[in-house]
Every structure is written in structure tokens, then in C-alpha cells.
Write an enzyme that holds these catalytic residues in place. Sequence first.
Site, PDB file in Angstrom:
ATOM      1  N   ALA A   1       0.819  -1.218   0.000  1.00 53.62           N
ATOM      2  CA  ALA A   1       0.000   0.000   0.000  1.00 53.62           C
ATOM      3  C   ALA A   1       0.847   1.258   0.000  1.00 53.62           C
ATOM      4  CB  ALA A   1      -0.925   0.006   1.221  1.00 53.62           C
ATOM      5  N   LYS A   2       2.119   1.132   0.293  1.00 52.03           N
ATOM      6  CA  LYS A   2       3.071   2.250   0.260  1.00 52.03           C
ATOM      7  C   LYS A   2       2.541   3.480   0.978  1.00 52.03           C
ATOM      8  CE  LYS A   2       5.563   0.591  -3.839  1.00 52.03           C
ATOM      9  NZ  LYS A   2       4.817  -0.641  -4.148  1.00 52.03           N
ATOM     10  N   ARG A   3       1.964   3.280   2.137  1.00 53.04           N
ATOM     11  CA  ARG A   3       1.434   4.386   2.917  1.00 53.04           C
ATOM     12  C   ARG A   3       2.565   5.187   3.549  1.00 53.04           C
ATOM     13  NH1 ARG A   3      -2.276   3.046   0.323  1.00 53.04           N
ATOM     14  NH2 ARG A   3      -4.440   2.865   0.961  1.00 53.04           N
TER      15      ARG A   3
END
Lengths: 310, 310
Positions: free
Chosen positions: B107-109
Site C-alpha cells: 500500500a506504500k502508505r
Amino acid sequence: MHVSSQQHAADRLLDAIERMAAPACVGLDPVLERLPDAIGPRTTDAAASLAAIETFCLGVLDAVTGAVPCVKLQAACFERYRHRGVELMHRLIAAADQRGLEVILDAKRGDVGISAEHYAAGLFDEHVSTRAAGAEAADDRPDWVTINSYLGADGIEPFLRRGHGAFALVRTSNPGGDALQSTCIVGNETGAATVAERVAVIVAASGDTHLGHRGFSSLGAVVGATKPQDAARLRELMPRQIFLVPGYGAQGATASDIMPCFDQHGRGAIVSASRSVIFAFKPGDGAWRDTVREAALAFADEIGTTVRLR
Amino acid sequence: MHVSSQQHAADRLLDAIERMAAPACVGLDPVLERLPDAIGPRTTDAAASLAAIETFCLGVLDAVTGAVPCVKLQAACFERYRHRGVELMHRLIAAADQRGLEVILDAKRGDVGISAEHYAAGLFDEHVSTRAAGAEAADDRPDWVTINSYLGADGIEPFLRRGHGAFALVRTSNPGGDALQSTCIVGNETGAATVAERVAVIVAASGDTHLGHRGFSSLGAVVGATKPQDAARLRELMPRQIFLVPGYGAQGATASDIMPCFDQHGRGAIVSASRSVIFAFKPGDGAWRDTVREAALAFADEIGTTVRLR
């Protein structure tokens, strides 16, 4: 953005700012613990929590309409409730659009090109099924989204769609941001001296092919107000970027801190305040909407006066 | 992760890798256009599209179970369908958990601390209402999530919860990644020479307080397999990080490219392949599940042999 409007995102935002003489944006970062007492119940039930957050956010939208041209929704506050929160988030985007507000979704998305395309489709494609039945043409797509450009240009480009725009993180306002962003880089021909300035050069280059009639790009930059010493140089490196300037109010930045983010005509930036406006009331304040409106008006006046638009 | 399991995330993942003698992860990046012909319909209706994607993903999960210890879901492929996609994403996480697979959510948050807390709550808190009624203890929370550390340590810490972990982006496999990540920085006492290495130093420091019994941290690092020249140095700078290594297969990295990501015992990394496995079939292949299984087995064997676990 109304579906019928295909105006360039930067032109539309700058027009909205000038109409209100206030380069000011109110951030919606709703958290259950800080809602007014009048909005209950305090509960651990997700549906009831979201209903309370919806009531609160609609009240804030009513309160700030006519005070500021723009709102910014913090995606994390909604995504913490997973799919139900995402559904609410888009309903609130539509509600903001119906009130004539420009909408920034603060989602800080960033991935390689093919995945960035998917994120952009989720945000900017029309999703007819999620729009309120029978509602007039409210648009549940944000006008702008914040993005993370650590992955470079191929992760930026998909977000620059006709009528929409993106603000790329360049210099953030949080305590930990310095560790990487202030790191000095080896001098090169671009004139960048720090990591943040290197990102600025990448953003300026990516944005230059997406200019509106007013000379600003639909690729903007997030430049925290808590870093005034950096803002002047970033303004030079990114003359065509609208700066989204968080950190005002609760995070400690003052009016003079924001000046370097604007050009000499008081243009090219929009300052965001969240908690200092939307939580301006005391918990028991029965007229909390009025209090939020007063805080939004005062914030807009402060910023508008500082940059001499008022 | 089963709700009952509170084992350290790194210990659990390394155990799973060793049980299968395959540090290999299959990435689920489903896109409608590439589903097998047998899974219809081709449609622009969101509900029908998601039903097809669900059928496909469940088939892939069945196919890869027993071949690899871990799957990685690309959040963007689900979020493009907004709330319905998010709901499906968590159902698939639960389905993977029921099959005994470790689950990474890609999700590369990344955000400031307070917002990172919200994202972590959305992912790692129990959301009872979203779990399938009557199902046995399947867990719809990912074991790991990928994060973006451009904002520094305060955006990392909230994701390092008991039983869960995060992979921070350090060196990505996409074409645009070099522009920032390869930039040389001014020498300092940390020994980092590039932006990616500076991030590595930050990640190593943040992760050092979250070590499992096996000496690895619940804060790992994403290090693209397409950058073998960088991997050896990053391994030195991050001795306690498990590397998540994308870019194998469709993105062009070969078996020898991945070697520097592992330590001298063939440990400390997991290689991910997505499209080369899940889309290994021809569109008309009626036995597409078997084809996916064969591709997963071949991938696991290739990686396991390369690092001499087989």
C-alpha cells in the site's frame, strides 16, 4: 469539481482563491475523540462512529463554505474505517463539491507507474454507482490529491489528468522530515543542494508540461510552513508550482513563516489549517458550528491580510 | 496472521520461508484485462468486475498455496474500485490467511505520525464487522504493509505493532526511481553515499528497537531486484532488515541479480514476482489455475535453488 467543468485544475484553484481573497484551506482530519459533545454517541461501533463523523464533517463543510475556497480531506482519518470510511470520504467530497468548495484529498499516494494509474483511476474516473441517487451533479472525485514522489516521475504522471491535479510532497512539516529531506546532496547542474530541493527539481520538470492559462501547473508541491528557511529557495526552484502549505496553526507556523511560499503578488500558494479550525470549539459548545465558522473566517482573514489580498 | 498468533512478524515470516525452502512471494496485482477467458464477464460494471477479480484471486491463492509461503496484494488494484475494492481486498487477505499464507499489503502508505497512526489502525486493528460471518478465525489484517519513509521516523513507528511489520521503500525497481534515489549525498558519519543509502540508515535505526528472536526486525526494506549494484551496500547498511525484493520476472531481474539481497546463509530477503506468475497462462487456457501453480512452483524452485535453500 463539477463533472461539467474541465477547466485546468490550477486555473480553477487560483480563481477560487481570488474570488475569496483568501489562499486558505481548511483540513478535515476528523477523529472521534474530539467531536463536539452534541454529536454522539461515543462508541466503539464502526457504523455509529462513522455516522458521527459524517454529521461533524457536514457541519464543518457548512461552517467553512463562504469563508475559504478549499477543503482538504485527510484520507487516513477515513481509511481507518476501511471500506465504510472510503465510502463516506467520497460522499463528503461530493458534499464539498455541492457547496462550491475545491477539494484536495490528502492521500499521499505513490507507487510505480502502473500502480499509480490504478490509484488515479480510483480517484479520478467517474464511479457512477457511488454517487448519491437523485442528487444533482455533485462530483465525488477530488480536484487534487497529494502524492509522494520518492519513486520519481513515472509515479507522478498518471495523476496529472485533465481537470485534476496533484501536490507532490517536497518538504513536510513533521519532526522526522528533516532526517532525509534536509540531507545535503552533492552539487550538480540543477542547483539543488538538499534532498528536498532535488525533489523540487524533479517536480518542476514533471509539471512544466501541464501548465494552465495562468502559468501554474496542475502539479503542485507540499511545502510545510514550519520550514520558512527552505521555502524561499523552493519557490525559486518551482516557479510554476502552487504550494500547498500545511503546518499552520496547531503545528506552530506563524503568518510570517508562510510569506516565502508566495510569489511577490501574493499568489501561488494555499495555506492549510486543520485542527486549529475544525476543533476550535470546547467539547460542550452547543454552537460549535458557529465557532468553527468564526475560526475559519479568522484564519482566512489572517492569511489574506498577510499576503495582502485583503 | 491468525488472531491468536502474536509471534514477532519477522520470526513468523522467516519460519514460513524456511518451512517451504523458498524465499518467494507471489504478488496479486489483478487487472480486469488480463483475467482468463473462463472468468467473465468483460464489463464496465464495477460489481461484476470485482466479482471476476475475486474469483481470479481466490483461484490464484489456491494455486500458490503450498508453492510459496507468502503473497503480496497490490492495494492500488483494489482501491481503483474504491470502497468495494477495499472490502474485497480485506476478504482476500482473510482468504490468504485461511490458506496459511503470510500476507503483505503493498500500500506504500506514508504520512506524519498522527496520520500514520490512523492508517495503521485501519490495517492492524481488529475490524470485527468486516470479517466473514461464521468463518473460523481467519484474519483480514495483513501481516506486513509497505510504507514510504520520505517523511522520516515518526511516520514509520506507528506501523511497527506487535505481531505486524512494515517494509519501508528504500530502493525501488521502476525506471523513475533513480532520479532521486541514486542522487549522491554529501558524506557524513553514517556512511551513506546516496539518498537510498540515507533512507537505509534511517530505516536501520528505526528498526533496531523491534528485533525478533532471530535477530531480524519487524521493519524491513523494499530493495528492487533491478538494482543489484546497490543491493550489496544496502545489505551492509541494513543487516537486521528483511528485504522485500520486487522486480523479478516481468521487470527483468534475473536470479543472480537477487543474490546480494541475501546474507551469506541465504537468509534475510524474500523475492516477489507478480505478473510473470499470476498471468502465466494464455487467455484461453482452461486450466489456468494449473498453469499459475506450475509458474509459482518454478519461481519458488528457482529462487530456493539460487540461494541454496534447496
